[in-house]
Design a protein around this motif. Structure first.
Motif, PDB file in Angstrom:
ATOM      1  N   ARG A 107       8.075  14.889   1.479  1.00  0.00           N
ATOM      2  CA  ARG A 107       9.645  14.231   2.327  1.00  0.00           C
ATOM      3  C   ARG A 107       8.777  13.087   2.175  1.00  0.00           C
ATOM      4  N   VAL A 108       7.511  12.395   2.098  1.00  0.00           N
ATOM      5  CA  VAL A 108       6.429  10.962   1.771  1.00  0.00           C
ATOM      6  C   VAL A 108       6.924  10.977  -0.047  1.00  0.00           C
ATOM      7  N   THR A 109       6.279  11.693  -0.242  1.00  0.00           N
ATOM      8  CA  THR A 109       7.090  11.430  -2.407  1.00  0.00           C
ATOM      9  C   THR A 109       8.664  11.076  -2.003  1.00  0.00           C
ATOM     10  N   ALA A 110       9.219  11.811  -1.610  1.00  0.00           N
ATOM     11  CA  ALA A 110      10.814  11.814  -2.243  1.00  0.00           C
ATOM     12  C   ALA A 110      10.881   9.982  -1.845  1.00  0.00           C
ATOM     13  N   TYR A 111      10.473   9.727  -0.147  1.00  0.00           N
ATOM     14  CA  TYR A 111      11.113   8.774   0.102  1.00  0.00           C
ATOM     15  C   TYR A 111      10.786   7.383  -0.310  1.00  0.00           C
ATOM     16  N   ARG A 112       9.320   7.771  -0.458  1.00  0.00           N
ATOM     17  CA  ARG A 112       8.290   6.945  -0.333  1.00  0.00           C
ATOM     18  C   ARG A 112       7.679   6.286  -2.128  1.00  0.00           C
ATOM     19  N   GLY A 113       7.803   7.427  -2.421  1.00  0.00           N
ATOM     20  CA  GLY A 113       7.230   7.423  -3.995  1.00  0.00           C
ATOM     21  C   GLY A 113       5.600   6.944  -4.513  1.00  0.00           C
ATOM     22  N   ASP A 114       5.546   5.537  -4.465  1.00  0.00           N
ATOM     23  CA  ASP A 114       4.589   5.856  -4.650  1.00  0.00           C
ATOM     24  C   ASP A 114       4.363   4.381  -4.354  1.00  0.00           C
ATOM     25  N   ARG A 115       5.341   4.412  -3.214  1.00  0.00           N
ATOM     26  CA  ARG A 115       5.487   2.294  -2.240  1.00  0.00           C
ATOM     27  C   ARG A 115       4.313   2.932  -1.233  1.00  0.00           C
ATOM     28  N   PRO A 116       3.620   2.164  -0.708  1.00  0.00           N
ATOM     29  CA  PRO A 116       2.974   2.401   0.810  1.00  0.00           C
ATOM     30  C   PRO A 116       3.268   2.215   1.824  1.00  0.00           C
ATOM     31  N   LEU A 117       3.210   2.685   2.935  1.00  0.00           N
ATOM     32  CA  LEU A 117       3.806   2.325   4.268  1.00  0.00           C
ATOM     33  C   LEU A 117       3.642   1.018   4.286  1.00  0.00           C
ATOM     34  N   PRO A 118       4.374   0.116   5.007  1.00  0.00           N
ATOM     35  CA  PRO A 118       4.496  -0.969   5.802  1.00  0.00           C
ATOM     36  C   PRO A 118       2.881  -1.276   6.459  1.00  0.00           C
ATOM     37  N   ASP A 119       2.175  -2.407   6.529  1.00  0.00           N
ATOM     38  CA  ASP A 119       1.398  -2.943   6.942  1.00  0.00           C
ATOM     39  C   ASP A 119       1.849  -3.087   8.162  1.00  0.00           C
ATOM     40  N   VAL A 120       1.093  -1.665   9.059  1.00  0.00           N
ATOM     41  CA  VAL A 120       1.662  -1.819  11.165  1.00  0.00           C
ATOM     42  C   VAL A 120       0.438  -2.381  11.519  1.00  0.00           C
ATOM     43  N   SER A 121      -0.491  -3.108  10.936  1.00  0.00           N
ATOM     44  CA  SER A 121      -1.946  -3.253  11.541  1.00  0.00           C
ATOM     45  C   SER A 121      -1.289  -4.774  12.933  1.00  0.00           C
ATOM     46  N   GLY A 122      -1.929  -4.599  13.582  1.00  0.00           N
ATOM     47  CA  GLY A 122      -1.288  -5.971  14.890  1.00  0.00           C
ATOM     48  C   GLY A 122       0.042  -6.446  14.608  1.00  0.00           C
ATOM     49  N   LYS A 123       1.232  -5.293  14.618  1.00  0.00           N
ATOM     50  CA  LYS A 123       2.461  -5.925  14.225  1.00  0.00           C
ATOM     51  C   LYS A 123       2.903  -4.951  15.271  1.00  0.00           C
ATOM     52  N   GLU A 124       4.627  -5.320  15.704  1.00  0.00           N
ATOM     53  CA  GLU A 124       4.884  -5.186  16.568  1.00  0.00           C
ATOM     54  C   GLU A 124       6.237  -3.317  16.108  1.00  0.00           C
ATOM     55  N   VAL A 125       5.722  -2.512  16.672  1.00  0.00           N
ATOM     56  CA  VAL A 125       5.762  -1.096  15.765  1.00  0.00           C
ATOM     57  C   VAL A 125       7.164  -0.255  16.142  1.00  0.00           C
ATOM     58  N   VAL A 126       8.527  -0.029  16.133  1.00  0.00           N
ATOM     59  CA  VAL A 126       9.686   0.710  16.365  1.00  0.00           C
ATOM     60  C   VAL A 126       9.356   2.181  16.114  1.00  0.00           C
ATOM     61  N   VAL A 127       9.219   2.948  16.804  1.00  0.00           N
ATOM     62  CA  VAL A 127       9.554   4.256  15.756  1.00  0.00           C
ATOM     63  C   VAL A 127      10.879   4.959  16.524  1.00  0.00           C
ATOM     64  N   VAL A 128      11.679   5.258  16.058  1.00  0.00           N
ATOM     65  CA  VAL A 128      13.051   5.395  16.172  1.00  0.00           C
ATOM     66  C   VAL A 128      13.373   7.174  15.399  1.00  0.00           C
ATOM     67  N   ARG A 147      -3.217   5.157  15.943  1.00  0.00           N
ATOM     68  CA  ARG A 147      -4.624   4.949  14.973  1.00  0.00           C
ATOM     69  C   ARG A 147      -4.763   4.103  13.504  1.00  0.00           C
ATOM     70  N   LEU A 148      -3.413   3.619  13.312  1.00  0.00           N
ATOM     71  CA  LEU A 148      -3.574   2.132  12.130  1.00  0.00           C
ATOM     72  C   LEU A 148      -3.803   0.966  12.817  1.00  0.00           C
ATOM     73  N   GLY A 149      -3.105   0.998  13.870  1.00  0.00           N
ATOM     74  CA  GLY A 149      -3.872  -0.619  15.102  1.00  0.00           C
ATOM     75  C   GLY A 149      -2.696  -1.575  15.138  1.00  0.00           C
ATOM     76  N   PRO A 150      -1.760  -0.559  15.383  1.00  0.00           N
ATOM     77  CA  PRO A 150       0.010  -2.021  16.016  1.00  0.00           C
ATOM     78  C   PRO A 150      -0.519  -2.394  17.330  1.00  0.00           C
ATOM     79  N   ARG A 151       0.191  -3.683  17.583  1.00  0.00           N
ATOM     80  CA  ARG A 151       0.150  -4.320  18.426  1.00  0.00           C
ATOM     81  C   ARG A 151       0.448  -4.083  19.623  1.00  0.00           C
TER      82      ARG A 151
END
Length: 215
Positions: A107-128, A147-151
Motif C-alpha cells: 500500500r505504501v508503494t501503491a499510494y506514494r510510490g517514490d514520493r517520501p512521507l511529508p516532513d512532520v518534524s516540528g509540525k502540527e499533524v492531524v491523523v484522520v 517518533r518523527l517529532g511532530p510538535r
C-alpha cells in the motif's frame, strides 16, 4: 445516522478541528477509509493531505478481528490482549504481523510510490480515520508518528467508541471525535453509505488534492 458518507463525516469533523486554531497543519489519512474523510478536513483547513499507512493484524480465520496492527516507519507491531486470549504465541503473532507488513508495504508503494512521507518534524499533524472501534490501527500509527517529532499530534475521527478514544488520549495531544456514542457496535452503523474505499479512489483523491495545493 449522523453521517451520509465519509465526505460528509469529514466536513463535520472539520468543524470540530477548526476550534483548535491549528497553524499550517499536515493532514494524514489512514487508508483506505480515512482518506476521503481526511481530504475534506484538509480542504477545510487549507492544508496538504497525504496517507500514513497502518495495517490491522487480523486473527486467524477472522480477519476483521484485530489482534494488533503495524504501521510504516516502525518494525514493532502493536499487539492487543486479544492475541493472548485466543491462545496465540508470540511466534504466531509474528507470522501474522509479517503478512500484515507485506500488505502495508504494497500500500505504501501503491499510494506514494517514490514520493517520501511529508516532513512532520516540528509540525502540527492531524491523523484522520473514518471511525474508531478497537483503536489498534490508530494506536500503531500514532506510536510510529510520535517518533518523527511532530510538535503536536492530533487524532481526528468522526465516530469513536469511548474506551479506545480515552486510551489513545495518552498517545495523542488531542483526540477529536465528532460523535462518541454510549452504545457502539461497529463504525459502519454510523454511516448511511459505508461502502468500501478502493485503492483507485485513494489515488484519485491524493492526485486531485496534490494538483490543488500545487497551484
Amino acid at each position: 445516522m449522523p453521517f451520509r458518507d465519509r465526505r460528509h463525516a469529514g466536513r463535520q469533523l472539520a468543524v470540530r478541528l477548526s476550534a483548535l486554531n491549528l497553524s499550517e497543519p499536515v493532514v494524514l489519512g489512514l487508508p483506505r477509509g480515512g482518506v476521503p474523510v481526511a481530504a475534506e478536513v484538509a480542504a477545510s483547513l487549507d492544508a496538504p493531505v497525504d496517507v500514513f499507512v497502518a495495517r490491522k493484524i487480523g486473527a486467524p480465520g477472522h480477519e476483521e478481528l484485530g489482534i494488533g496492527a503495524v504501521a510504516e516507519g516502525s518494525a514493532d507491531p502493536v499487539v492487543t490482549d486479544i492475541a493472548a486470549r485466543l491462545g496465540l504465541r508470540p511466534a504466531d503473532v509474528e507470522i501474522l504481523a509479517a503478512r500484515a507488513r507485506a500488505e502495508l508495504g504494497r500500500r505504501v508503494t501503491a499510494y506514494r510510490g517514490d514520493r517520501p512521507l511529508p516532513d512532520v518534524s516540528g509540525k502540527e499533524v492531524v491523523v484522520v480515520d473514518d471511525g474508531l472501534a478497537t483503536g489498534v490501527t490508530a494506536e500503531a500509527a500514532l506510536r510510529s508518528l510520535r517518533r518523527l517529532g511532530p510538535r503536536r499530534l492530533i487524532l481526528a475521527v468522526p465516530v469513536c467508541a469511548r474506551e479506545p478514544a480515552a486510551r489513545l488520549g495518552a498517545l495523542a495531544d488531542d483526540v477529536i471525535c465528532a460523535e462518541t456514542p454510549a452504545l457502539f457496535y461497529a463504525v459502519g452503523e454510523w454511516y448511511e453509505d459505508f461502502s468500501q474505499t478502493t485503492d483507485e479512489e485513494v489515488l484519485d483523491i491524493l492526485d486531485g488534492r496534490a494538483a490543488k495545493t500545487s497551484r
